[in-house]
Scaffold this motif. Structure first.
Motif, PDB file in Angstrom:
ATOM      1  N   SER A   1       0.819  -1.223   0.000  1.00 24.02           N
ATOM      2  CA  SER A   1       0.000   0.000   0.000  1.00 24.02           C
ATOM      3  C   SER A   1       0.852   1.272   0.000  1.00 24.02           C
ATOM      4  O   SER A   1       0.361   2.344  -0.330  1.00 24.02           O
ATOM      5  N   ARG A   2       2.149   1.160   0.365  1.00 22.71           N
ATOM      6  CA  ARG A   2       2.971   2.380   0.400  1.00 22.71           C
ATOM      7  C   ARG A   2       3.442   2.803  -0.981  1.00 22.71           C
ATOM      8  O   ARG A   2       3.811   3.949  -1.173  1.00 22.71           O
ATOM      9  N   GLN A   3       3.427   1.879  -1.933  1.00 18.78           N
ATOM     10  CA  GLN A   3       3.797   2.258  -3.309  1.00 18.78           C
ATOM     11  C   GLN A   3       2.489   2.611  -4.014  1.00 18.78           C
ATOM     12  O   GLN A   3       1.916   1.819  -4.761  1.00 18.78           O
TER      13      GLN A   3
ATOM     14  N   PRO B   1      -5.641   2.123   6.162  1.00 21.18           N
ATOM     15  CA  PRO B   1      -4.782   2.117   4.961  1.00 21.18           C
ATOM     16  C   PRO B   1      -3.725   3.217   5.030  1.00 21.18           C
ATOM     17  O   PRO B   1      -3.932   4.232   5.704  1.00 21.18           O
ATOM     18  N   HIS B   2      -2.624   3.008   4.320  1.00 21.95           N
ATOM     19  CA  HIS B   2      -1.536   3.994   4.333  1.00 21.95           C
ATOM     20  C   HIS B   2      -2.062   5.366   3.895  1.00 21.95           C
ATOM     21  O   HIS B   2      -1.895   6.355   4.606  1.00 21.95           O
ATOM     22  N   HIS B   3      -2.673   5.417   2.705  1.00 21.73           N
ATOM     23  CA  HIS B   3      -3.378   6.618   2.253  1.00 21.73           C
ATOM     24  C   HIS B   3      -4.769   6.177   1.820  1.00 21.73           C
ATOM     25  O   HIS B   3      -4.893   5.480   0.801  1.00 21.73           O
TER      26      HIS B   3
ATOM     27  N   PRO C   1       5.216  10.787  13.031  1.00 21.28           N
ATOM     28  CA  PRO C   1       6.613  10.851  12.595  1.00 21.28           C
ATOM     29  C   PRO C   1       6.822  11.601  11.281  1.00 21.28           C
ATOM     30  O   PRO C   1       7.957  11.859  10.900  1.00 21.28           O
ATOM     31  N   ASP C   2       5.738  11.913  10.587  1.00 28.48           N
ATOM     32  CA  ASP C   2       5.873  12.676   9.334  1.00 28.48           C
ATOM     33  C   ASP C   2       4.555  13.392   9.038  1.00 28.48           C
ATOM     34  O   ASP C   2       3.545  13.165   9.704  1.00 28.48           O
ATOM     35  N   ARG C   3       4.612  14.246   8.036  1.00 24.52           N
ATOM     36  CA  ARG C   3       3.440  15.046   7.666  1.00 24.52           C
ATOM     37  C   ARG C   3       2.245  14.138   7.296  1.00 24.52           C
ATOM     38  O   ARG C   3       1.104  14.440   7.604  1.00 24.52           O
TER      39      ARG C   3
ATOM     40  N   GLU D   1       8.889  16.149  10.530  1.00 28.04           N
ATOM     41  CA  GLU D   1       9.107  16.195   9.078  1.00 28.04           C
ATOM     42  C   GLU D   1      10.043  15.046   8.728  1.00 28.04           C
ATOM     43  O   GLU D   1      11.087  14.879   9.368  1.00 28.04           O
ATOM     44  N   LYS D   2       9.655  14.261   7.728  1.00 27.74           N
ATOM     45  CA  LYS D   2      10.513  13.137   7.307  1.00 27.74           C
ATOM     46  C   LYS D   2      10.820  13.254   5.820  1.00 27.74           C
ATOM     47  O   LYS D   2       9.938  13.557   5.028  1.00 27.74           O
ATOM     48  N   GLU D   3      12.082  13.061   5.490  1.00 24.18           N
ATOM     49  CA  GLU D   3      12.454  13.023   4.067  1.00 24.18           C
ATOM     50  C   GLU D   3      13.055  11.652   3.783  1.00 24.18           C
ATOM     51  O   GLU D   3      13.835  11.144   4.587  1.00 24.18           O
ATOM     52  N   ARG D   4      12.659  11.070   2.651  1.00 19.51           N
ATOM     53  CA  ARG D   4      13.219   9.764   2.282  1.00 19.51           C
ATOM     54  C   ARG D   4      13.925   9.883   0.938  1.00 19.51           C
ATOM     55  O   ARG D   4      13.376  10.452  -0.005  1.00 19.51           O
ATOM     56  N   ASP D   5      15.158   9.392   0.894  1.00 23.95           N
ATOM     57  CA  ASP D   5      15.852   9.330  -0.389  1.00 23.95           C
ATOM     58  C   ASP D   5      15.223   8.184  -1.177  1.00 23.95           C
ATOM     59  O   ASP D   5      15.271   7.026  -0.757  1.00 23.95           O
TER      60      ASP D   5
ATOM     61  N   VAL E   1       2.656   7.756  16.694  1.00 29.79           N
ATOM     62  CA  VAL E   1       1.615   6.986  15.991  1.00 29.79           C
ATOM     63  C   VAL E   1       1.936   6.891  14.509  1.00 29.79           C
ATOM     64  O   VAL E   1       2.303   7.872  13.877  1.00 29.79           O
ATOM     65  N   ASP E   2       1.825   5.674  13.976  1.00 29.32           N
ATOM     66  CA  ASP E   2       2.084   5.463  12.549  1.00 29.32           C
ATOM     67  C   ASP E   2       1.139   4.372  12.056  1.00 29.32           C
ATOM     68  O   ASP E   2       0.526   3.665  12.861  1.00 29.32           O
ATOM     69  N   ASP E   3       1.031   4.252  10.735  1.00 28.20           N
ATOM     70  CA  ASP E   3       0.208   3.147  10.217  1.00 28.20           C
ATOM     71  C   ASP E   3       0.984   1.832  10.281  1.00 28.20           C
ATOM     72  O   ASP E   3       0.451   0.809  10.693  1.00 28.20           O
ATOM     73  N   ILE E   4       2.256   1.902   9.899  1.00 27.10           N
ATOM     74  CA  ILE E   4       3.068   0.682   9.785  1.00 27.10           C
ATOM     75  C   ILE E   4       4.386   0.867  10.532  1.00 27.10           C
ATOM     76  O   ILE E   4       5.007   1.926  10.430  1.00 27.10           O
ATOM     77  N   VAL E   5       4.798  -0.144  11.291  1.00 25.11           N
ATOM     78  CA  VAL E   5       6.183  -0.172  11.761  1.00 25.11           C
ATOM     79  C   VAL E   5       6.846  -1.326  11.002  1.00 25.11           C
ATOM     80  O   VAL E   5       6.450  -2.477  11.158  1.00 25.11           O
ATOM     81  N   SER E   6       7.810  -0.978  10.174  1.00 24.10           N
ATOM     82  CA  SER E   6       8.486  -2.013   9.387  1.00 24.10           C
ATOM     83  C   SER E   6       9.866  -2.272   9.989  1.00 24.10           C
ATOM     84  O   SER E   6      10.010  -3.094  10.886  1.00 24.10           O
ATOM     85  N   THR E   7      10.882  -1.515   9.561  1.00 22.17           N
ATOM     86  CA  THR E   7      12.220  -1.708  10.150  1.00 22.17           C
ATOM     87  C   THR E   7      12.368  -0.967  11.476  1.00 22.17           C
ATOM     88  O   THR E   7      13.362  -1.129  12.178  1.00 22.17           O
ATOM     89  N   GLY E   8      11.412  -0.109  11.786  1.00 16.51           N
ATOM     90  CA  GLY E   8      11.492   0.683  13.014  1.00 16.51           C
ATOM     91  C   GLY E   8      12.337   1.940  12.859  1.00 16.51           C
ATOM     92  O   GLY E   8      12.439   2.745  13.793  1.00 16.51           O
ATOM     93  N   GLY E   9      12.955   2.121  11.669  1.00 24.26           N
ATOM     94  CA  GLY E   9      13.858   3.261  11.466  1.00 24.26           C
ATOM     95  C   GLY E   9      13.174   4.609  11.685  1.00 24.26           C
ATOM     96  O   GLY E   9      13.740   5.500  12.333  1.00 24.26           O
ATOM     97  N   THR E  10      11.973   4.756  11.158  1.00 23.29           N
ATOM     98  CA  THR E  10      11.260   6.035  11.280  1.00 23.29           C
ATOM     99  C   THR E  10      10.999   6.360  12.749  1.00 23.29           C
ATOM    100  O   THR E  10      11.280   7.475  13.222  1.00 23.29           O
ATOM    101  N   LEU E  11      10.475   5.388  13.485  1.00 22.67           N
ATOM    102  CA  LEU E  11      10.098   5.670  14.875  1.00 22.67           C
ATOM    103  C   LEU E  11      11.319   5.741  15.789  1.00 22.67           C
ATOM    104  O   LEU E  11      11.277   6.411  16.836  1.00 22.67           O
TER     105      LEU E  11
HETATM  106  C1  R5P Z   1       5.688   5.456   5.586  1.00 18.67           C
HETATM  107  O1  R5P Z   1       5.355   6.575   5.176  1.00 18.67           O
HETATM  108  C2  R5P Z   1       4.899   4.722   6.620  1.00 18.67           C
HETATM  109  O2  R5P Z   1       3.827   5.479   7.079  1.00 18.67           O
HETATM  110  C3  R5P Z   1       5.777   4.299   7.782  1.00 18.67           C
HETATM  111  O3  R5P Z   1       6.265   5.444   8.447  1.00 18.67           O
HETATM  112  C4  R5P Z   1       6.949   3.464   7.326  1.00 18.67           C
HETATM  113  O4  R5P Z   1       6.523   2.430   6.499  1.00 18.67           O
HETATM  114  C5  R5P Z   1       7.709   2.888   8.486  1.00 18.67           C
HETATM  115  O5  R5P Z   1       8.786   2.153   7.991  1.00 18.67           O
HETATM  116  P1  R5P Z   1      10.060   1.869   8.886  1.00 18.67           P
HETATM  117  O6  R5P Z   1       9.564   1.261  10.177  1.00 18.67           O
HETATM  118  O7  R5P Z   1      10.879   0.914   8.071  1.00 18.67           O
HETATM  119  O8  R5P Z   1      10.767   3.163   9.094  1.00 18.67           O
END
Ligand code: R5P
Length: 290
Positions: A92-94, A126-128, A164-166, A187-191, A215-225
């Protein structure tokens, strides 16, 4: 009406069938030695309305293929209607073309679910939400935040919600409303080529004495949080906690967050990760959409 438990249903199928008083049937499945999935409907679904529960948590591709095989089989054996309950929607993120030529993955997935025979699609946080318009049929969205708020409220004294981001600003506002507290976002920027992220706080208040809830929709690698928690502690937070709908928790995410002194980590059972975390059951919220 029949609730059909797919190959990845996290017990939501069983609870749904009890809540709505519908018969539960489990798909029969196995994986061949070469890794291909086999799916069979174990009883007649002819003339039935079927609610299929299949999440697409890791391993996403296997669970998606099994979702596709199941939807088409349900229709092939004569069901009149298929509702696909997909608590976690992989890919859903793509949801747009960030770089020229990229596949818009969520569009492909949603089109396939519909063209294989599901006329209604139900998912959680959903992500968006706008990207669900790629599903040409009926769409229903389940909001897990009230249940997640009730759980986190048991362990925090002075909550402050931080996205964690806009993109998480609306989600942060919704959770803050549930908890009757203030919120802000980073504010989060992703390369887009390397995937590297930079998170920064702009114009945030002091968080001294607050129990910050990221608060986020998804925690994947945890890098953002992880980055967000460092900012929250640097602003004086008493504690940092995490609430997210979908806990993928890959690449040692849980360990990273614990090492960063994140206290409570609460998700929903849309995804059941390998590592143990506090997961709130969202079957009741799904049932009201049926
Ligand atoms: C991205 O915009 C999503 O909302 C999550 O912030 C992102 O998928 C989290 O990924 P990760 O835990 O790998 O930083």
């Amino acid at each position: 009406m029949i609730v059909l438990g797919g190959t990845a249903s996290n017990g939501i199928d069983e609870r749904l069938s009890k809540i709505i008083g519908a018969k539960l049937v489990k798909v029969e499945h196995k994986v061949f030695p070469d890794g291909e999935s086999y799916i069979r409907m174990p009883s007649s679904l002819a003339g039935e309305e079927v609610i299929l529960v299949q999440t697409t948590q890791p391993p996403q591709d296997k669970n998606l293929i099994e979702l596709f095989l199941t939807i088409e089989a349900i229709k092939d054996v004569g069901a009149t209607k298929v509702t696909a309950v997909v608590p976690y929607l992989a890919y859903s993120r793509q949801d747009r073309r960030f770089l020229d030529g990229e596949a818009i993955s969520v569009k492909t997935i949603l089109n396939l679910i519909h063209s294989l025979g599901a006329s209604t699609f139900i998912t959680v946080e959903p992500h968006h939400p706008e990207s669900l318009s790629y599903f040409p049929g009926e769409v229903k969205v389940v909001d897990p935040l009230p249940s997640l708020a009730r759980e986190i409220a048991k362990v925090v004294k002075r909550p402050f919600v931080l996205g964690p981001d806009r993109g998480a600003a609306g989600r942060a506002e919704r959770l803050a409303r549930e908890l009757n507290c203030d919120f802000s976002y980073l504010e989060k920027e992703r390369d887009r080529r390397t995937g590297e992220i930079k998170v920064r706080g702009v114009g945030l208040p002091s968080l001294k004495g607050f129990d910050v809830i990221l608060v986020d929709d998804i925690v994947s690698t945890g890098g953002t949080l992880l980055e967000a928690s460092k900012i929250a502690y640097s602003l004086g937070a008493e504690s940092v906690n995490v609430v997210a709908a979908h806990m993928l928790l890959v690449n040692g995410a849980l360990q990273k967050l614990k090492q960063a002194n994140v206290k409570e980590i609460i998700g929903s059972n849309s995804v059941v990760p390998k590592e143990r975390v506090n997961l709130v059951d969202i079957s009741d919220q799904i049932a009201v959409k049926l």
